[in-house]
Design a protein around this motif. Structure first.
Motif, short mmCIF file in Angstrom:
data_model
loop_
_atom_site.label_atom_id
_atom_site.label_comp_id
_atom_site.label_asym_id
_atom_site.label_seq_id
_atom_site.Cartn_x
_atom_site.Cartn_y
_atom_site.Cartn_z
N GLU A 237 0.82 -1.21 0.00
CA GLU A 237 0.00 0.00 0.00
C GLU A 237 0.85 1.26 0.00
OE1 GLU A 237 -2.48 -0.28 3.48
OE2 GLU A 237 -4.16 -1.02 2.29
N ILE A 238 2.09 1.15 0.48
CA ILE A 238 2.91 2.33 0.71
C ILE A 238 4.18 2.35 -0.13
CG2 ILE A 238 4.16 3.67 2.46
CD1 ILE A 238 1.11 3.59 2.84
N GLY A 239 5.03 1.32 0.02
CA GLY A 239 6.31 1.28 -0.67
C GLY A 239 7.21 0.23 -0.07
N ALA A 240 8.49 0.34 -0.35
CA ALA A 240 9.45 -0.67 0.11
C ALA A 240 10.82 -0.05 0.29
CB ALA A 240 9.53 -1.82 -0.90
N CYS A 241 11.65 -0.74 1.09
CA CYS A 241 13.00 -0.27 1.35
C CYS A 241 13.92 -1.47 1.52
CB CYS A 241 13.04 0.58 2.62
SG CYS A 241 14.71 1.11 3.13
N VAL A 242 15.19 -1.30 1.15
CA VAL A 242 16.22 -2.30 1.40
C VAL A 242 17.47 -1.58 1.88
CG1 VAL A 242 17.19 -2.36 -0.93
CG2 VAL A 242 17.26 -4.41 0.47
N PHE A 257 12.00 -1.19 7.82
CA PHE A 257 10.64 -0.95 8.31
C PHE A 257 10.45 0.52 8.65
CE2 PHE A 257 7.63 -0.56 11.83
CZ PHE A 257 6.50 -1.16 11.29
N LEU A 258 11.47 1.12 9.28
CA LEU A 258 11.39 2.53 9.64
C LEU A 258 11.18 3.40 8.41
CD1 LEU A 258 11.72 4.95 11.54
CD2 LEU A 258 14.20 4.69 11.29
N VAL A 259 11.95 3.14 7.35
CA VAL A 259 11.81 3.94 6.13
C VAL A 259 10.39 3.85 5.57
CG1 VAL A 259 12.57 4.15 3.72
CG2 VAL A 259 14.26 3.86 5.54
N VAL A 260 9.84 2.64 5.52
CA VAL A 260 8.49 2.46 4.98
C VAL A 260 7.46 3.16 5.86
CG1 VAL A 260 6.72 0.78 4.37
CG2 VAL A 260 9.10 0.34 3.77
N GLU A 261 7.62 3.08 7.17
CA GLU A 261 6.67 3.75 8.06
C GLU A 261 6.76 5.26 7.94
OE1 GLU A 261 4.06 2.45 10.10
OE2 GLU A 261 4.56 1.03 8.51
N LEU A 262 7.95 5.78 7.71
CA LEU A 262 8.09 7.21 7.48
C LEU A 262 7.39 7.62 6.18
CD1 LEU A 262 11.79 7.69 8.62
CD2 LEU A 262 9.76 8.62 9.75
N MET A 263 7.46 6.78 5.16
CA MET A 263 6.71 7.05 3.94
C MET A 263 5.21 6.99 4.21
SD MET A 263 8.89 5.40 0.76
CE MET A 263 8.95 3.71 1.34
N ARG A 264 4.78 6.09 5.07
CA ARG A 264 3.37 6.02 5.43
C ARG A 264 2.90 7.33 6.07
NH1 ARG A 264 -0.12 1.85 6.37
NH2 ARG A 264 1.56 0.32 6.23
N GLN A 265 3.79 7.96 6.82
CA GLN A 265 3.47 9.21 7.49
C GLN A 265 3.54 10.42 6.56
OE1 GLN A 265 6.18 9.28 10.80
NE2 GLN A 265 5.28 7.45 11.73
N GLY A 266 3.95 10.19 5.32
CA GLY A 266 3.93 11.27 4.34
C GLY A 266 5.27 11.67 3.77
N ARG A 267 6.38 11.08 4.25
CA ARG A 267 7.68 11.42 3.70
C ARG A 267 7.81 10.89 2.27
NH1 ARG A 267 7.05 11.88 8.80
NH2 ARG A 267 8.82 12.27 10.19
N THR A 268 8.58 11.55 1.46
CA THR A 268 8.99 10.99 0.19
C THR A 268 10.01 9.89 0.46
OG1 THR A 268 10.87 12.47 -0.12
CG2 THR A 268 8.70 13.25 -0.91
N PRO A 269 10.28 9.02 -0.51
CA PRO A 269 11.34 8.02 -0.30
C PRO A 269 12.69 8.65 0.09
CG PRO A 269 10.03 7.39 -2.18
CD PRO A 269 9.57 8.76 -1.78
N GLN A 270 13.04 9.76 -0.55
CA GLN A 270 14.30 10.41 -0.23
C GLN A 270 14.30 10.94 1.21
OE1 GLN A 270 17.02 10.38 -2.12
NE2 GLN A 270 18.19 11.44 -0.52
N GLN A 271 13.24 11.61 1.60
CA GLN A 271 13.14 12.14 2.96
C GLN A 271 13.19 11.02 3.99
OE1 GLN A 271 9.45 14.22 2.49
NE2 GLN A 271 10.43 16.19 2.06
N ALA A 272 12.51 9.91 3.68
CA ALA A 272 12.48 8.78 4.61
C ALA A 272 13.85 8.16 4.79
CB ALA A 272 11.48 7.74 4.14
#
Length: 337
Positions: A237-242, A257-272
């Motif tokens: 639903e949100i995205g992915a990170c490695v 997991f942290l990066v994906v949750e930050l994207m869930r909160q509205g961050r862009t992938p770069q910001q996350a």
């Protein structure tokens, strides 16, 4: 700069990292979600593949699978297999640098659009660890198999055992062994991983991660790469990170997991990615100057990001017919020393 120099201490310069974005508020109605999932209306065209490091052959294979109508899961598995079979890479699969006892042991995991996942740790004599991880996910009730059990399962699934220690890796180990210190000292260890994320034509995301781990590691050591939520995490639903780099530090912050949750909160992938690196370097008494961690991420719209503590980290991206290496920005580019 070779990938194997990734965790070596980098030269430092500059000032600060921009962190801290306003969190999205929660509706008091319990039936509403905290954050509306990112929609599939794309700002970038699909399909899309990204991977850690300079691995154009691997991303090309993954894109070939996607363009033939294959799933993102098929794509990341086949893409990672390219590097696992690359004996000259000395980083994953056959030819990987061994542990301190001269044994090549592999770790890998894979995760699909439904959140299903499989993992192998301390796997010996089986080249395609990522494919064994997929078999664990699809053919067992478990998530992780380890050591001899993982090898026995792989053989039962038709994988052929073979000696993974090539002559070149054996010679490198013998040279290291002449002056080695048998304790976990970061500056005598090298590491890299291939992590891959893909979005297929249906907008579904999958990811995979495979590694031979820290070169000359203590026998039995396992890093972040096969740990779901640390080395890899996918939320369709949100995205992915490695992640890649010193796995111990990624595990401590459950980085992917942290990066994906930050994207869930509205961050862009770069910001996350940048904020997740900030969680590592801003910890009290962090010795981040002596190790490296890098993240790559993608969201549901096909936007990507990558970031690392030190320089020399890169991401390979295949999209719109272009298969290119992108040098990642890094924390110490702007960090005052």
């Amino acid at each position: 700069m070779k990938r194997r120099k990734f965790i070596k201490k980098a030269s430092l310069s500059g000032a600060g990292i921009a962190l801290g974005h306003t969190l999205m508020s929660c509706n008091e109605n319990a039936e509403n979600k905290l954050v509306t999932p990112v929609t599939t209306s794309t700002t970038s065209s699909l399909p899309l593949v990204i991977a850690t490091w300079h691995v154009e052959n691997a991303t090309a294979k993954a894109m070939e699978v996607l363009q033939a109508g294959g799933s993102s899961l098929d794509a990341v598995e086949q893409g990672c297999r390219v590097e696992e079979a690359n004996e000259k890479g000395q980083s994953v699969g056959k030819g990987g640098l061994p542990d301190r006892d001269g044994k090549v042991t592999l770790d890998a995991c894979i995760m699909d659009k439904h959140g299903n996942c499989g993992s192998v740790v301390f796997l010996k004599d089986i080249k395609h660890a990522v494919s064994v991880a997929r078999k664990v996910m699809e053919n067992t009730p478990h998530v992780i198999l380890a050591g001899d059990g993982a090898k026995q399962f792989a053989i039962s699934e038709g994988f052929e055992p073979e000696n993974l220690l090539t002559e070149a890796s054996k010679e490198a180990w013998e040279e290291w062994n002449l002056k080695s210190e048998y304790k976990p000292i970061i500056n005598i260890e090298n590491h890299d991983t291939i992590g891959m994320l893909a979005i297929d034509k249906n907008g579904d995301i999958s990811g995979a991660c495979t590694t031979s781990g820290l070169a000359y590691k203590m026998s039995g050591r396992v890093g972040d790469s096969p740990i779901i939520g640390s080395g890899l995490f996918v939320d369709n639903e949100i995205g992915a990170c490695v992640a890649t780099g010193l796995g111990e530090e990624v595990v401590k912050t459950v980085g992917s997991f942290l990066v994906v949750e930050l994207m869930r909160q509205g961050r862009t992938p770069q910001q996350a990615c940048e904020e997740a690196i900030g969680r590592i370097v801003n910890k009290p008494n962090s010795n981040y100057k002596d190790f490296q961690v890098g993240y790559i991420a993608v969201n549901k719209k096909g936007e990507t990001g990558s970031y690392s503590i030190h320089q020399w980290f890169s991401m390979t991206k295949f999209q719109d017919g272009k298969n290119e290496q992108i040098q990642s920005d890094f924390f110490n580019k702007t960090k005052a020393t």
